[in-house]
Write a protein that holds these residues in place. Structure first.
Motif: not given
Ligand code: HEC
Length: 195
Positions: A49-51, A94-100, A147-153, A167-169, A181-183
Motif C-alpha cells: 500500500n505504501m508503494k 516511535y512516531r505513533n504512541p500506539t506503537n510504544q 525511501v524510508c528516510l523520506r519520512c524517518h531520515g 500530526r505527531y507533535p 534498526l527502526r523497530g
C-alpha cells in the motif's frame, strides 16, 4: 543463524528462546512458523500500500496513507490471523504512541540494538516466552530502503516535515540512517487457544 540465537540467548536471558534442543516442551517450531507468517503478512500489506501511494502521490500522499490507514490495515491483518495470534509494530523511537513498546518489548529492542553495535548479524527473529502459554515473536525491522528516510531520515522535505509535526507533535521517529534498526514486528501467540 540458529547457533547464533542459541549462543547469544544462553548468555543473556533465560526467558528468550533460541533454537535450543533442550526446549523439548516448547512448540518452538510452530511458534516460529506462526510468527514468520503473521509478520510477513503485515509487512507485505503495509509495504504494498505504501508503494502504491508513493507512486501515485509522493511522500505527502503516502504520509496520509500511513496516518490514516497503517493502524486500520494492521487491524485487518489481525482479523485474518488465527485465534490467539496478533501482530503489531513497535519502535523505541516511535512516531505513533500506539506503537510504544512495553518494558519487555523494549528490552528485546535493546538486545537487537546491542547486537548491531557488536557487529553481530541480526537473527531473522527471536522468541520470548512470557508465560507458560504466551509467546512473543520479534522480527527486527532494519531500514533497508532509502525511501524510508523520506519520512524517518535527517533531511526530510520541509512540507512533509511540517505535516509530520502537525500530526505527531511528539514524534521521535526521525534522524535514522540506512541500516539502522527502526523497530520490530511483534507477533503475540497464545498457545492456550488452538491455532
Ligand atoms: C511517507 C512517509 C513515510 C515513509 C516513506 C515511511 N514511513 Fe514509517 N511511518 C510513517 C508514519 C506517518 C508513521 C506513523 C503511522 C501511524 O500513525 O500508525 C510511521 C510508522 C512507522 C513504524 C511504526 C513505529 C512508529 O514509529 O510509530 C515503523 C516501524 C516504520 N514506520 C517503518 C518504516 C520503514 C521501514 C519504512 C521504509 C520501508 C517507512 N517506515 C517509510 C511515515 C512513513
Amino acid at each position: 543463524m540458529k547457533t547464533l540465537d542459541f549462543i547469544f540467548l544462553l548468555g543473556l536471558s533465560s526467558s528468550l528462546l533460541g533454537a535450543s534442543p533442550s526446549d523439548k516442551e516448547t512448540p518452538l517450531k510452530e511458534i516460529r512458523e506462526i510468527g514468520e507468517k503473521s509478520s510477513t503478512q503485515l509487512l507485505k500489506t503495509l509495504g504494498k500500500n505504501m508503494k502504491q501511494h508513493m507512486k501515485s502521490g509522493g511522500a505527502l500522499e503516502a504520509l496520509d496513507f500511513c496516518t490514516n490507514q497503517a493502524y486500520t490495515l494492521t487491524e485487518s491483518v489481525n482479523a485474518k490471523l488465527p485465534k490467539g495470534v496478533s501482530v503489531k509494530r513497535i519502535s523505541a523511537k516511535y512516531r505513533n504512541p500506539t506503537n510504544q513498546p512495553s518494558a519487555d518489548e523494549l528490552a528485546v529492542l535493546e538486545i537487537f540494538e546491542n547486537m548491531k553495535k557488536a557487529n553481530i548479524v541480526l537473527p531473522k527473529a527471536l522468541v520470548q516466552k512470557r508465560q507458560d502459554h504466551l509467546y512473543k515473536y520479534y522480527k527486527p525491522l532494519v531500514i533497508e530502503k532509502k525511501v524510508c528516510l523520506r519520512c524517518h531520515g535527517h533531511n526530510i522535505n520541509a512540507e512533509v516535515k511540517k505535516e509530520i509535526v502537525n500530526r505527531y507533535p511528539q514524534d521521535s521517529a526521525i534522524n535514522y540512517k540506512l541500516h539502522d534498526l527502526r523497530g520490530a514486528i511483534v507477533v503475540e501467540i497464545d498457545k492456550r487457544v488452538k491455532q
